[in-house]
Design a protein around this motif. Structure first.
Motif, short mmCIF file in Angstrom:
data_model
loop_
_atom_site.label_atom_id
_atom_site.label_comp_id
_atom_site.label_asym_id
_atom_site.label_seq_id
_atom_site.Cartn_x
_atom_site.Cartn_y
_atom_site.Cartn_z
N UNK A 262 16.94 101.10 42.79
CA UNK A 262 16.86 102.10 41.73
C UNK A 262 16.38 103.45 42.24
N UNK A 263 17.27 104.40 42.32
CA UNK A 263 16.92 105.77 42.67
C UNK A 263 18.09 106.66 42.27
N UNK B 282 14.41 106.60 34.61
CA UNK B 282 15.71 106.27 34.01
C UNK B 282 16.78 105.98 35.06
N UNK B 283 16.45 106.14 36.35
CA UNK B 283 17.41 105.70 37.38
C UNK B 283 17.61 104.19 37.33
N UNK B 284 16.76 103.49 36.55
CA UNK B 284 17.00 102.05 36.34
C UNK B 284 18.32 101.81 35.61
N UNK B 285 18.72 102.77 34.78
CA UNK B 285 19.90 102.52 33.96
C UNK B 285 20.85 103.70 33.88
N UNK B 286 20.56 104.80 34.57
CA UNK B 286 21.50 105.92 34.46
C UNK B 286 21.69 106.62 35.80
N UNK B 287 22.67 107.49 35.85
CA UNK B 287 23.11 108.10 37.10
C UNK B 287 23.02 109.61 36.99
#
Lengths: 433, 433
Positions: A345-346, A375-380
């Motif tokens: 996650x990054x 939010x890098x857990x779920x978004x780009x």
């Protein structure tokens, strides 16, 4: 003094959890004010936009001067020094080359019964990019927002940028030109977002709004979400550097400070396998802070939210990095690829000590609009995909409908959706005649 | 009687605009109540969830019965009749095959100065799927939400589904099993969304929440957005059928009714090149409505929001379709591919008269979670991408830094971000020593 933590400490888990959940942003609640502004722009259009611009930016406009004229625009651009123009052109070229690779392919294939399946990508028709005024008016952000839209094929690309007291940023206007922007409106705040979402007599509405902004802009974007598409609501900047002792403490200190100088709420964290190296970095930060132009801001960020975490090994570092899910992640270790492979996650990774994060902010190629606040857990990060949408395609043959239609009928019945089932049955009945 | 329009009429533009902006949804403002529920679940965890479930679903649970036990789950599944099980299995297989093709590739390449650039995709770690209770508890939606997550490689996949009065839907539980769901919690409403976003003692938090729901669920998803990722907030269903006279009016009538029967707020529109054919479809709708199980709902939708638009040619039809940007678009014409090529904005297209929209709801393969309320202008249906995120990668070499670092320095200076520039300069100085 930043926070010092070590995974060897008994209270590590608690202190690390506290670091992760630290409230870094003190966003004022401006939602009611923003709702009023949006309602006003919807009701009165240009008149409201002009009035609010006079009030907030001390600038008196008329409908015909809401946008920069082509001559004014060029006159501002002419002020840009050659070295800055060339640097911006190189950045635009590299960002464009990187994002061009993101264009997805259309797909079409035959299913097992002769049916055709697939999907098709297409750009949004119009996009609006918000560019903040004042200190945070970054030409690099114009490139990072506009070039993906341009690469996606967006037909109408506009910018709104406040010009307080009528002062424009020539580099912002050059960046807009380089990125294919059609029109730049000198409007800011929630009124700009409202105008982009709903349109006024002069400003045609867009389908997608991106770009950073203050609390008013963020609240307005949240409110118009659904009416138009928006990008993420960005929080304060973050960097995590994982570095072993084989680094120059001053380089790492500068990398940490390059996020800290953005904002007092920014967060810079160093994870190191060597406690002494960590202390050396802390010393180098203090030394640099004394002479840094934005030392007050960077110092406050480092004092309140900065951290140096000592770990036993890089395995521990990777596990912590995944919990932090940082916006920016620098891997200053001997084998950065191996470490990267262990981290999920990054937002963006910078591999090896020759890749300071600042390269990614300007000129590396990847986008610098990245997920914050874990939010890098779920978004780009922002990409060409943000300006494209997919239409799925299906075409049955009579044979395919015979093969799979009865199952659709059964499921429609199970969901008590009779007309769904009948729409299939009517066709099957004709095939069976 | 639906609305009858013709592009030949003098008042067409106004009436068409009215059709587009018609307020179809009367969403109650439940935001304050939802804020309280979320705060309660954050503060009291399981205890709040259990209390709210007792209140709203008349079901008394304990922490250990929040989730279905494996045996209970299997016992429910055993109630599913064979034909329904087989139909659901076929649907799962086809949806999986379609979505498997959406998995994007990682990319890595060398830039002009030997630097490495690229990006990497990875799944979110945990996803929660909301499944409504009661009439709108659709097993097909479980497949459409869970299978893309499964294909993306999401490690922990959970469902929350209210079971009012303790009544579960066996098909929903079978669908969850087929799609690789790990746990099904019998919790609904805003309390389920709060538990998924923030976690409780029993329900571990997730990173992404998807799935349809009532006004409470929608408001809760909007509130937790940012803390976790969410999918779109779906509005009432829509279908646009473009049909020429070479169609059976009854088939088209059933296709229009298959959306109208979802909801009194659904909207079904026919665009036809033949006024007489339009009248024949209207007649067929009326006839079918008399005998339809959900005739009252479908009839209200058709009366209030249904429309039949006569156009002079398919070029006009395409232009109107783009303005409508429908969730579902059926092209019942001789050359549907040619017509499709002229239309940019639609969530899903169904080509030719052998492809009733209901096929796409269940078994075609494409996702049935699609953008509503004209949002197909800027957004796409649910896909594997919704459960993946991208990390960008950059690795400079000393040579690359020498080549592009000075431009980054120049831009940092122009943005008054000194530490950014110094982080590059410190490295360049060593290279130049």
């Amino acid at each position: 003094m930043p926070h010092f933590l070590s995974t060897a400490d008994a209270d590590f888990e608690d202190r690390f959890a506290a670091l992760l959940t630290m409230k870094r942003e003190d966003s004022p609640d401006v939602d009611a004010a923003v709702a009023d502004i949006i309602a006003d722009v919807r009701a009165r259009g240009d008149a409201a936009v002009i009035e609010l611009t006079s009030k907030f930016d001390r600038l008196d406009l008329a409908p015909e001067t809401l946008a920069f004229g082509r001559d004014e625009w060029e006159a501002e651009i002419a002020k840009v020094p050659d070295d800055e123009r060339e640097a911006l052109e190189l950045a635009a070229e590299r960002i464009r080359a990187y994002h061009a690779r993101q264009m997805p392919e259309n797909e079409q294939w035959k299913g097992p019964h002769g049916e055709t399946l697939g999907w098709r990508w297409g750009p949004v028709s119009a996009a609006g990019l918000y560019v903040p005024g004042g200190l945070a008016s970054y030409p690099s952000s114009v490139l990072m927002n506009a070039i993906p839209a341009q690469v996606a094929g967006v037909e109408r690309l506009v910018v709104t940028a406040p010009t307080p007291d009528g002062k424009a940023n020539p580099l912002v206007l050059l960046a807009a030109k380089l990125a294919g922007v059609e029109t730049v409106y000198r409007v800011g705040g929630a009124q700009a977002i409202a105008a982009l979402a709903y349109g006024t007599e002069t400003i045609a509405p867009v389908d997608k709004i991106t770009g950073p902004g203050n609390a008013f802009v963020a609240a307005a974007k949240r409110r118009v979400f659904g009416r138009v598409g928006i990008d993420m609501i960005a929080g304060p900047s973050e960097i995590l550097v994982i570095a072993d002792r084989g680094n120059d403490p001053d380089w790492v200190a500068l990398d940490l400070l390059s996020q800290a100088e953005h904002d007092e709420s920014a967060q810079s964290i160093l994870i190191t396998t060597d406690h002494k190296f960590g202390l050396a970095v802390a010393g180098a930060v203090d030394e640099r802070l004394e002479r840094l132009e934005r030392g007050a801001i960077a110092g406050a960020s480092w004092r309140d939210f900065g951290a140096i975490i000592t770990v036993r090994n890089l395995g521990e570092a990777a596990a912590l990095a995944d919990q932090i899910a940082p916006e920016h992640l620098e891997l200053c270790v001997d084998d950065p690829e191996a470490l990267a492979a262990n981290i999920s996650h990054a937002g963006a990774m910078f591999l090896g000590k020759w890749t300071p994060e600042a390269i990614g902010d300007y000129i590396g190629g990847p986008n610098h609009v990245l997920p914050t606040a874990r939010s890098a857990r779920f978004s780009s990060g922002l990409s060409v995909m943000d300006f494209l949408k997919r239409t799925t395609m299906a075409k049955m043959t009579p044979g395919a409908l015979k093969a799979i239609g009865p199952a659709a009928e059964t499921l429609a019945r199970s969901e008590s959706l009779q007309a769904h089932g009948l729409s299939v049955r009517a066709r099957l009945d004709q095939l069976n005649e």
